[in-house]
Every structure is written in C-alpha cells, then in structure tokens.
Design an enzyme around this catalytic site. Sequence first.
Site, short mmCIF file in Angstrom:
data_model
loop_
_atom_site.label_atom_id
_atom_site.label_comp_id
_atom_site.label_asym_id
_atom_site.label_seq_id
_atom_site.Cartn_x
_atom_site.Cartn_y
_atom_site.Cartn_z
N CYS A 82 -5.64 3.76 -1.68
CA CYS A 82 -4.33 3.13 -1.49
C CYS A 82 -4.26 1.64 -1.79
O CYS A 82 -3.43 1.22 -2.58
CB CYS A 82 -3.78 3.43 -0.12
SG CYS A 82 -4.98 3.25 1.17
N HIS A 144 -0.25 -2.25 3.54
CA HIS A 144 -1.70 -2.14 3.26
C HIS A 144 -2.18 -3.09 2.16
O HIS A 144 -3.06 -2.75 1.36
CB HIS A 144 -2.09 -0.70 2.91
CG HIS A 144 -3.46 -0.35 3.46
ND1 HIS A 144 -3.96 0.92 3.50
CD2 HIS A 144 -4.43 -1.14 3.97
CE1 HIS A 144 -5.17 0.91 4.02
NE2 HIS A 144 -5.48 -0.34 4.33
#
Length: 584
Positions: A82, A144
């Site tokens: 990710c 993130h």
Amino acid sequence: MKQPFQNWNCWLSVILWWLLGNENGAVMTRNSRPNIVLLMADDLGVGDLSCYGNNTMSTPNIDRLAREGVMLTQHLAAASMCSPSRAAFLTGRYPIRSGMASSFNLNRALTWLGGSAGLPANETTFAKLLQHRGYRTGLIGKWHQGLSHASRDDHCHHPLNHGFDYFYGVPFGLISDCQPSKTPELHRWLRAKLWISTAAAALFPLLLYIPRYAGWFSVPWKVIVSFALLVFLFFTAWYSSYGFTRRWNCILMRNHEIVQQPMKEERVSSLMLREALSFIERYKGGPFLLFVSFLHVHTPLITKKKFFGHSKYGLYGDNVEEMDWMVGKIVEALEQECLTNHTLVYFTSDNGGSLESQDGAAQTGGWNGIYRGGKGMGGLEGGIRVPGIFRWPTVLEPGKVIDEPTSLMDIYPTLSYIGGGILLQDRIIDGRNLMPLLEGRVSHSDHEFLFHYCGVYLHSVRWHQKDCATVWKVHYVTPKFHPAGADACYSSVLCSCSGDVDFHDPPLLFDISRDPAEARLLNTDNEALFDSVIKKIERALREHRKTITPVPQQFSVFNTIWKPWLQPCCGSFPFCGCDKEDAP
Ligand SMILES: *[C@@H]1O[C@H](CO)[C@@H](O)[C@H](O)[C@H]1NC(C)=O
C-alpha cells in the site's frame, strides 16, 4: 445505461443553471472540468469483482460503473504494497523516485504512525495540482503516507500538506490490531500500575545525577544506556499487551484533529460514508476532487452485521460486497445532486489481493483470478494487476473494454489534463495521460516499458511493442514460494523482495498479451527472437536506471521506527485516548 437527465429534478437544475449562470460562466467550461471521484479499495483482488469475471461474487454497483464506463483489463499498480503503491498513485512517479520504496523485506509499508517516514513535502500530488486549479479537494479514508517528521504536530506528511483541503479518515490504515478483540482495552487500574512502574523505572537512572547517590553506582555509561533501553523495552512490552498498536496506529482524524483514538472500528465505515456524502453535498457547485480511500477489504475485514453472510465467501466476500454497497451510495449521491454527467468516477485497488491472508481455514485476502501471485510480489501480475474503471457519461463510451497496459501512475497526468493543469517540468512523471486511450482517439497505450519493482529491487519489465499489440514480460527475479510447491509465501506471510528470491539469468520471458497467466515460458522457443527482446528490454532498463537519482530513503530503519515524540496523541501521552464523534 441510465439516460442522462432522466429525472426531472436534473432537467430543472440544468435549465436553472443555464438561466442563472454558474461559477465558471458557461456549461461547456463546467463540462470540460468535471468533478472527480476516485474510489480506491485496499488489497482488493482483480478476480473479486463480477465485472472482471467473478460469477459468484455480487458487486452490482461496481459492475454498473464498468457498464456505464470504460474498463481497463491491464491496469497496473506501481508496487504491490500500500504505502509505495499509493505514493506512486498520488505523484505519478515510481515510488523509488520519492524514496517511498523499501530496501528491507520487513518494512515495506509504513509500520508506525509515530515514525518520521512519509511522502516527502517536495513531492506534488494530483490533489495539489487540482487545488491550484480551483478544485475543492477532499480525502476520506486511508492515507498511509506518514504524518509528522520532526515533532508531534508538524504534520509534514499530512494530507492537508499534500493538496487536500479536507481530510477525514485514518492517517494510517486498517490493521488486524485495530480490532479490540485482538487487543483488550487498557483497564484503569492497569493504567495506574503501568504509570507508577514506568515512572519508578524511569526515575531510577536519575539517581545517578544526585552526587550523594551517584557514589552508590560505580557503573559506566554503557550500562546506564542499556538500563534505559531496558526500561523502554519493559514499557513497550507491557503496554503493547494492552492496546499499544491499536492505540498508536488506529486513530481517526478530521483535518489536523484526532477525533477518535483508538477508533471505534465498527463505526468507521458509516462515518466515512457520511463524510463522503456530505463532501459531495458541500461542494456540488464544483469542481471538486473527492478521493474515497476505503478501509475495505483489508483485514480485519470490519463489516456491518447487515452484511454477515451476504456473500458466498465468508467474511472476506461479505466485506467486498459491503464496499460495493458503499460505492453504490456514493454514485447514488452524485445522481441525486445531478452530477453524474459532469463527474469522472474512477475505481481501483492499491495492489493485488493477499493470498497469504488466512484465518484458520478461511481465506481473508482477495482473489487475483488467473494471475500468478498476489500482494507483496511486485514483479508478478497478481501483485499489481488491479481493477481500473472510468465512468464519465458524456465523454466516455459506455461498456468499452481496453486491454492495453496502463498504470495507476497515469491518474496524475490524466487528472492534470482534464483539470486544466500543466505538468511540472522539473521532475520525471512516469504516468501517461489516459484520456486519448479512454476516449478512443488512440488505440495503443503510450507506455512502451513498465518497470515492476519489489521495494527498491527491480523484478520484472514489461515491453509493449510500439508497432504491434504484443506485450512481453521479462522476469529477472521472482519470489521463492514456501512451503515447497505452494503458490505464495505462506510460511512467512509476505514474500521477500531480496535475499530469499530466485534470480534468473537468462531472464524468464513471457508473452503476456497472449498468455496473461504466464504459463508458457518462451526462453527456448525462438532464440533469435528471445535475444532481440531481451536486448531491447536491457537497453530500456539501462536508460531507466540513469533517470533514478538518489533521494532520502523514507523506509530507513531510523525513519520507520516508532518515536514517542512523534506519536499523535489525544489526551496526555502516553495514555492517549478520546472520542469526539457523537454517539451513534
Ligand atoms: C470469486 O471471489 C472469491 C472471493 O475472493 C473467490 O474465492 C472465488 O474463487 C472467485 N471466483 C471466481 C470464479 O473467480
């Protein structure tokens, strides 16, 4: 397909709009600068959607976007994890260019919100480009990409520092520890005990500074430092058993403010949906950019009771179907606000489904269809081939399917093009404007070579021949699967990018346009052809390598470790905790 302006409200509003004018002066201008809604799933496999051939999964809302828009079948993430994949998505550049690619096997995505790593401030995201062009930009959901760099509140890597006007969501991402059942709440008496013992242990070395007591310890500094470290470890170990990661990483923020720490995981999807819908409502005058970055379908697969047993595939399938329902709600809101025709909606996933994600016998990760490998395997199709759907009713032909190689990095130049931006000339952009391909003005994708990295290590290269439809793929490095004979790295949960891998010299050659499952190795079929393909790719690789310049490594050990002084904290550190969201 629903006809444009099917309902009367929409007709009425368009007529009013003509009569009264709008912010941009003319309907045509408005049409040429659409609203943009980007929907990104977390770890969804390309084989999980019924529009991509899964006949037993029910994803009617995403299927509808595909039916009413253009579907890409060779849409590729720039990384199989990710943080790096999202960095590339946001900036249009290979993660190695921004320092968002890791050279370690363990730290391949950011592990602590209290670390100093993150998307560097000198990188420009598509949100920043569009913000400069007058778009109202919002991020709802997972980020993130780091938070602070030098002090707790500098929020150097925060979404609001990267071009978003509004942020509501989790600055980290969903992890298994976010579930309270995995990490029990810290009880009051335990907190008190922890406080007292930590304070006592920490005060102990201070005695050394008091001359009267200093004589008691004839110890060298090394011992003192190790002692302090021990205190730290003691504190860490104890606290970690009672909600350390959950409290540290699973937090919910609105702009710069923490609204829940730890977040109430069972409410977060409803809150996100509420925020997404109210963002649309707030900025329907447009143009706006809304990036909804779902926590679905990452473990622990937080799903509303209503969706339990909804699918044929246990909790994982239920979670996918719940996300599809959320997509439906967002699309419906656009319709209600009569924005369908002036809104580009995009759907994708940050990387392939995780094959190793299992809970006992149940599969808790996605399905990558016929493609080999999955999340964490940067050179294999299953790790990087993801859904890619674009719907923009008045501009893109509905129902079109395009099998050309495209990348998530293409979003950056594509949005720059449709938002009226100019691409920055001071840096290399690896993505390409997709509009000519999506609109059918060209039939050949502009990507001749795509380099597939695993962390900072190049694993494979794709060559899309300029003069024909053939797409070659060459593997220099592939992961070592285990246990022996498996199709993923079940014993270690995540495949390695370096060390425990297989090197191939000569490299393995496949024709991915005719053999997307990479089942037929072509190394010995036609030696002359093999040599010429490898030569061509090697030359491109040399040129590519020349363009990679050294940058600070965000994933260095120092940057990624947890630093108490960077830990976002609501309340008094280290007992962070609050809930500022109204009761349900
Ligand atoms: C559909 O998706 C589920 C869940 O990931 C998977 O188990 C199943 O194999 C898929 N089926 C097909 C036909 O692709």
